[in-house]
Motif scaffolding. Structure first.
Motif, PDB file in Angstrom:
ATOM      1  N   ALA A  36      -7.258  -1.791  -2.549  1.00  0.00           N
ATOM      2  CA  ALA A  36      -7.177  -1.280  -3.918  1.00  0.00           C
ATOM      3  C   ALA A  36      -6.587  -2.294  -4.879  1.00  0.00           C
ATOM      4  O   ALA A  36      -7.002  -2.379  -6.035  1.00  0.00           O
ATOM      5  CB  ALA A  36      -6.361   0.016  -3.936  1.00  0.00           C
ATOM      6  N   ASP A  37      -5.619  -3.099  -4.403  1.00  0.00           N
ATOM      7  CA  ASP A  37      -4.975  -4.045  -5.313  1.00  0.00           C
ATOM      8  C   ASP A  37      -5.869  -5.241  -5.633  1.00  0.00           C
ATOM      9  O   ASP A  37      -5.531  -6.070  -6.479  1.00  0.00           O
ATOM     10  CB  ASP A  37      -3.636  -4.518  -4.745  1.00  0.00           C
ATOM     11  CG  ASP A  37      -3.775  -5.176  -3.375  1.00  0.00           C
ATOM     12  OD1 ASP A  37      -4.825  -5.003  -2.730  1.00  0.00           O
ATOM     13  OD2 ASP A  37      -2.831  -5.855  -2.951  1.00  0.00           O
ATOM     14  N   ASP A  40      -8.260  -4.856  -9.574  1.00  0.00           N
ATOM     15  CA  ASP A  40      -7.849  -5.383 -10.876  1.00  0.00           C
ATOM     16  C   ASP A  40      -8.072  -6.893 -10.972  1.00  0.00           C
ATOM     17  O   ASP A  40      -8.407  -7.414 -12.042  1.00  0.00           O
ATOM     18  CB  ASP A  40      -6.374  -5.060 -11.146  1.00  0.00           C
ATOM     19  CG  ASP A  40      -6.149  -3.570 -11.382  1.00  0.00           C
ATOM     20  OD1 ASP A  40      -7.127  -2.879 -11.719  1.00  0.00           O
ATOM     21  OD2 ASP A  40      -5.003  -3.122 -11.215  1.00  0.00           O
ATOM     22  N   TYR A  46     -11.722 -10.106   1.572  1.00  0.00           N
ATOM     23  CA  TYR A  46     -10.576  -9.404   2.147  1.00  0.00           C
ATOM     24  C   TYR A  46     -10.572  -9.545   3.663  1.00  0.00           C
ATOM     25  O   TYR A  46     -11.495 -10.124   4.257  1.00  0.00           O
ATOM     26  CB  TYR A  46     -10.607  -7.920   1.761  1.00  0.00           C
ATOM     27  CG  TYR A  46     -11.882  -7.197   2.169  1.00  0.00           C
ATOM     28  CD1 TYR A  46     -11.937  -6.456   3.337  1.00  0.00           C
ATOM     29  CD2 TYR A  46     -13.032  -7.263   1.378  1.00  0.00           C
ATOM     30  CE1 TYR A  46     -13.096  -5.800   3.716  1.00  0.00           C
ATOM     31  CE2 TYR A  46     -14.191  -6.610   1.748  1.00  0.00           C
ATOM     32  CZ  TYR A  46     -14.223  -5.877   2.922  1.00  0.00           C
ATOM     33  OH  TYR A  46     -15.389  -5.241   3.292  1.00  0.00           O
TER      34      TYR A  46
END
Length: 267
Positions: A36-37, A40, A46
């Motif tokens: 989720a981070d 932004d 990942y």
């Protein structure tokens, strides 16, 4: 032709990432694996840790455009750091062994583009340096724990060895899998096995869709929801088989590109 639609537009990478969190949390994971981070920051690469195996997912799309891929400088540096963090030892750029206090993990790389298709070095916004496939492969060869690279893009069933250019044990395997939208609509199951004798095996098994070739034979698996999903899948499979652009060679007619055991020296 395709009708006009005022809502049809290009999405930014951040918007595309956000949409992955606008789905049901079951069966999960939330965000389809994206942290989720990262949203932004607009980062689409990942790591997923799964016990002794770690999956490192790259974003090989060049924001400058074109169909071929590459990775930017920030992602290249991130990849090197993540590989170091999961290696008890590795080779630096000068081929010298570097020991760490990190626990060894088996590392699987995943990306849309295979090594051969990472050819786009055109700098994108911000004029960031881009790294092509040969440079990415050279980095992966510095880490004996890298055992496998899985990719798509080519829509072909292919298995290829990526041997250590120095003749040592720093080789790995690359697997590409055909599209689920093109005939014969097959997927691939990959298993990694410790043979207990100083070697590991990567097993590849290609599997078929459960959709019948004849849509009329489709039994509704969920009769209470008003939609026969298997019928729709059968129609799609029939249309794909009749595609005038069907590339039979892409389905991997060679047995070695489909069900196979790939051996590696255990790192």
């Amino acid at each position: 032709g395709v009708g006009s639609d005022a809502n049809r537009r290009l999405l930014s990478r951040q918007e595309w990432l956000t949409l992955h969190f606008a789905t049901a949390s079951t069966p999960g994971p939330d965000g389809h694996g994206f942290p989720a981070d990262f949203v932004d920051a607009g980062r689409a690469y990942y790591v997923l840790d799964r016990g002794p195996v770690v999956l490192v997912v790259l974003d090989t799309v060049n924001p400058a455009g074109a169909a071929s891929g590459s990775i930017g400088l920030a992602q290249y540096q991130w990849l090197e750091a993540e590989l170091i963090a999961r290696s008890g030892s590795y080779f630096d750029a000068a081929s010298q062994v570097v020991a760490t206090e990190n626990a060894d993990r088996l590392i699987v790389i995943a990306s849309h583009h295979p090594i051969e298709a990472m050819t786009d070095s055109f700098p994108g916004p911000g004029n960031e340096q881009r790294f092509r496939g040969d440079e990415v492969e050279a980095l992966l060869h510095r880490f004996p724990n890298v055992v496998l690279h899985i990719a798509g893009h080519t829509l072909e069933q292919r298995i290829s060895s990526r041997p250590d250019p120095g003749g040592g044990d720093r080789g790995y395997w690359q697997i590409t899998t055909g599209s689920p939208l093109d005939a014969p609509m097959q997927g691939r199951l990959i298993d990694i096995v410790d043979n207990g004798d100083g070697s590991i095996s990567v097993f590849s098994t290609v599997y078929d869709s459960a959709a019948p070739i004849n849509p009329g034979d489709a039994e509704d698996p969920t009769p209470d929801d008003g939609t026969n999903e298997r019928l729709l899948a059968g129609v799609a499979r029939q249309l794909a088989a009749n595609d005038t652009q069907l590339d039979l060679d892409a389905v991997g007619l060679a047995a070695s590109d489909r069900n196979a055991e790939m051996l590696l020296t255990a790192p």
